[in-house]
Scaffold this active site. Structure first.
Site, mmCIF file in Angstrom:
data_model
loop_
_atom_site.group_PDB
_atom_site.id
_atom_site.type_symbol
_atom_site.label_atom_id
_atom_site.label_comp_id
_atom_site.label_asym_id
_atom_site.label_seq_id
_atom_site.Cartn_x
_atom_site.Cartn_y
_atom_site.Cartn_z
ATOM 1 N N SER A 127 0.807 -1.224 0.000
ATOM 2 C CA SER A 127 0.000 0.000 0.000
ATOM 3 C C SER A 127 0.840 1.274 0.000
ATOM 4 O O SER A 127 1.894 1.351 0.645
ATOM 5 C CB SER A 127 -0.870 -0.018 1.256
ATOM 6 O OG SER A 127 -1.398 1.260 1.507
ATOM 7 N N GLU A 129 0.145 3.664 1.677
ATOM 8 C CA GLU A 129 0.187 4.117 3.082
ATOM 9 C C GLU A 129 1.589 3.950 3.673
ATOM 10 O O GLU A 129 1.956 4.623 4.623
ATOM 11 C CB GLU A 129 -0.789 3.295 3.922
ATOM 12 C CG GLU A 129 -2.203 3.811 3.937
ATOM 13 C CD GLU A 129 -2.366 5.113 4.699
ATOM 14 O OE1 GLU A 129 -1.887 5.212 5.831
ATOM 15 O OE2 GLU A 129 -2.976 6.040 4.150
ATOM 16 N N TYR A 153 -1.796 0.341 10.609
ATOM 17 C CA TYR A 153 -2.060 -0.334 9.337
ATOM 18 C C TYR A 153 -0.828 -0.268 8.435
ATOM 19 O O TYR A 153 -0.382 -1.280 7.874
ATOM 20 C CB TYR A 153 -3.262 0.325 8.643
ATOM 21 C CG TYR A 153 -3.441 -0.091 7.204
ATOM 22 C CD1 TYR A 153 -4.103 -1.268 6.871
ATOM 23 C CD2 TYR A 153 -2.935 0.684 6.157
ATOM 24 C CE1 TYR A 153 -4.254 -1.665 5.550
ATOM 25 C CE2 TYR A 153 -3.081 0.308 4.834
ATOM 26 C CZ TYR A 153 -3.744 -0.869 4.536
ATOM 27 O OH TYR A 153 -3.876 -1.251 3.221
ATOM 28 N N GLY A 189 -15.833 -0.508 0.333
ATOM 29 C CA GLY A 189 -16.467 -0.513 1.653
ATOM 30 C C GLY A 189 -17.054 0.860 1.941
ATOM 31 O O GLY A 189 -16.462 1.891 1.600
HETATM 32 N N1 GDD Z 1 -12.628 6.743 5.904
HETATM 33 C C1 GDD Z 1 -12.813 8.071 6.039
HETATM 34 N N2 GDD Z 1 -13.967 8.535 6.612
HETATM 35 N N3 GDD Z 1 -11.834 8.916 5.617
HETATM 36 C C2 GDD Z 1 -12.049 10.252 5.748
HETATM 37 C C3 GDD Z 1 -13.212 10.773 6.297
HETATM 38 C C4 GDD Z 1 -14.230 9.876 6.764
HETATM 39 O O1 GDD Z 1 -15.261 10.259 7.275
HETATM 40 N N4 GDD Z 1 -13.134 12.127 6.265
HETATM 41 C C5 GDD Z 1 -11.956 12.435 5.720
HETATM 42 N N5 GDD Z 1 -11.293 11.312 5.408
HETATM 43 C C6 GDD Z 1 -9.934 11.248 4.824
HETATM 44 C C7 GDD Z 1 -8.968 10.360 5.606
HETATM 45 O O2 GDD Z 1 -8.496 11.025 6.770
HETATM 46 C C8 GDD Z 1 -7.903 10.138 4.531
HETATM 47 O O3 GDD Z 1 -7.002 11.231 4.522
HETATM 48 C C9 GDD Z 1 -8.690 10.132 3.223
HETATM 49 O O4 GDD Z 1 -9.988 10.661 3.545
HETATM 50 C C10 GDD Z 1 -8.870 8.759 2.622
HETATM 51 O O5 GDD Z 1 -9.376 7.884 3.621
HETATM 52 P P1 GDD Z 1 -9.862 6.388 3.270
HETATM 53 O O6 GDD Z 1 -10.839 6.416 2.156
HETATM 54 O O7 GDD Z 1 -10.299 5.766 4.557
HETATM 55 O O8 GDD Z 1 -8.560 5.695 2.690
HETATM 56 P P2 GDD Z 1 -7.042 5.688 3.198
HETATM 57 O O9 GDD Z 1 -6.266 6.596 2.294
HETATM 58 O O10 GDD Z 1 -6.945 5.917 4.634
HETATM 59 O O11 GDD Z 1 -6.614 4.175 2.949
HETATM 60 C C11 GDD Z 1 -7.019 3.460 1.774
HETATM 61 O O12 GDD Z 1 -6.038 3.510 0.790
HETATM 62 C C12 GDD Z 1 -4.817 2.832 1.096
HETATM 63 C C13 GDD Z 1 -3.894 3.005 -0.091
HETATM 64 O O13 GDD Z 1 -3.234 4.228 0.019
HETATM 65 C C14 GDD Z 1 -7.341 2.025 2.208
HETATM 66 O O14 GDD Z 1 -7.953 1.354 1.153
HETATM 67 C C15 GDD Z 1 -6.089 1.268 2.567
HETATM 68 O O15 GDD Z 1 -6.418 -0.098 2.832
HETATM 69 C C16 GDD Z 1 -5.134 1.366 1.384
HETATM 70 O O16 GDD Z 1 -3.949 0.666 1.655
#
Ligand code: GDD
Length: 323
Positions: A127, A129, A153, A189
């Site tokens: 990832s 991340e 993570y 999700g």
């Molecule tokens: N989930 C979520 N919910 N994220 C939020 C929200 C909210 O209400 N509001 C703002 N965000 C911001 C998070 O703080 C983050 O900066 C961004 O939106 C993306 O969050 P996510 O969609 O939860 O994804 P992620 O970037 O943390 O992680 C995903 O991508 C990775 C690859 O870079 C996941 O799929 C990981 O499993 C994956 O490895």
């Protein structure tokens, strides 16, 4: 007929990958973690369920004996390790489970392959991340960018990434890391930000909700489409030699821009509906992600079917019909 084993076959990526491999005439097998409501576990693979139902196994990445039994039974040519506790914020609530499922889970799988002498090629879902807040001077992250994880993570993913490299170099396993940047779809999700925003906006449009609570609106992500990225997973296992490759679109958008685009497409202004709720903030944030795919483009033909816009359109259309 080639055999593939997908851990996490019922996730967003697992379901698209299963479809992709079935189209390529693979014999597709998958691992599913037991849930007391089995329908929840098969919701994303209902449409292919008749074809693969006899090839689904209950196993858990934390239970090496269950992995051993599946690998011995299936004898896969290719293993795609997609299973994980994949939610970054939740990893702060469940750090030990996250580490177990991702870090020790990947080690369990590698040990099963090594100890049984299986010749399976292994794809590891690594990832972006893992980079944390490291950014090269040109604004991109690439394979050589230092990895400084900022969440449990990401720490777990970095362990798994290094184990894949270690087993490749130490034991000659064909083990490849795809360093995938965020990838989305209607099957994402619903607690990840893209689907959360699209669902929230569609509900507001339909009068089913008034507001949408989000966390940090200023972080930026490089959002691609999961369907485009599963093809890359497969391509990485068809190369002559295994390696570690960034997969991304090379374009980033902020969460705020994502809100703006989605609400505008539905004829609304996000500023009238979106508010910040500290519950969705993270103890540490990864601020900016944008991937450089120069290395990947050097080994495969890179062309994606989706753009940021067509992906959001697809997600909006899906939820407009569904809700
Ligand atoms: N989930 C979520 N919910 N994220 C939020 C929200 C909210 O209400 N509001 C703002 N965000 C911001 C998070 O703080 C983050 O900066 C961004 O939106 C993306 O969050 P996510 O969609 O939860 O994804 P992620 O970037 O943390 O992680 C995903 O991508 C990775 C690859 O870079 C996941 O799929 C990981 O499993 C994956 O490895």
């Amino acid at each position: 007929m080639k055999k593939a084993l997908i851990t996490g076959i019922n996730g967003q990526d697992g379901s698209y990958l299963a479809e992709f491999l079935l189209d390529k005439d693979y014999d597709v097998h998958g691992i599913i973690k037991r849930n007391s409501i089995p329908e929840n576990q098969t919701a994303r693979i209902q449409h292919i369920y008749p074809v693969i139902k006899n090839n689904l196994y209950h196993a858990d990445m934390c239970d090496m004996s269950s992995l051993l039994s599946v690998v011995q039974r299936v004898q896969p040519d290719e293993i795609y390790n997609l299973a994980a506790q994949s939610h970054v914020r939740v990893s702060f609530d469940q750090p030990i489970y996250t580490l177990d499922a991702i870090g020790r889970g990947t080690l369990n799988l590698l040990e099963v392959v090594r100890l049984t002498g299986a010749t399976s090629k292994i794809y590891q879902a690594s990832s972006s991340e893992m980079f944390g807040n490291s950014i090269d001077t040109d604004g991109f992250q690439r394979e050589t960018t230092p990895m400084n994880p900022v969440s449990p993570y990401a720490c777990a993913k970095l362990l798994a990434y290094n184990l894949i490299k270690c087993y490749r170099e130490s034991y000659g396993l064909f083990a490849a890391n795809g360093i995938l940047f965020n990838h989305e779809s209607p099957r994402r999700g619903t607690s990840f930000v893209t689907n959360k925003i699209v669902i929230g906006a569609v509900k507001i449009k339909k009068g089913l909700a008034r507001n949408l609570a989000l966390g940090n609106l200023d972080s930026t992500r490089d959002w691609g489409h999961a369907k485009d990225y599963v093809k890359i997973m497969w391509q990485l296992l068809q190369l002559d030699n295994p390696g570690d490759y960034v997969c991304a679109t090379g374009q980033s958008h902020s969460v705020r821009e994502l809100c703006d685009t989605t609400f505008r497409k539905l004829g609304m202004d996000y500023k009238e509906h979106v508010f910040q709720d500290p519950r969705f903030l993270r103890p540490a944030e990864l601020n900016d992600l944008k991937g450089c795919t120069k290395k990947l483009a050097g080994v495969i033909d890179l062309n994606f079917d989706y753009t940021f816009d067509t992906m959001i359109d697809e997600m909006i259309n899906y939820w407009m019909e569904k809700l």
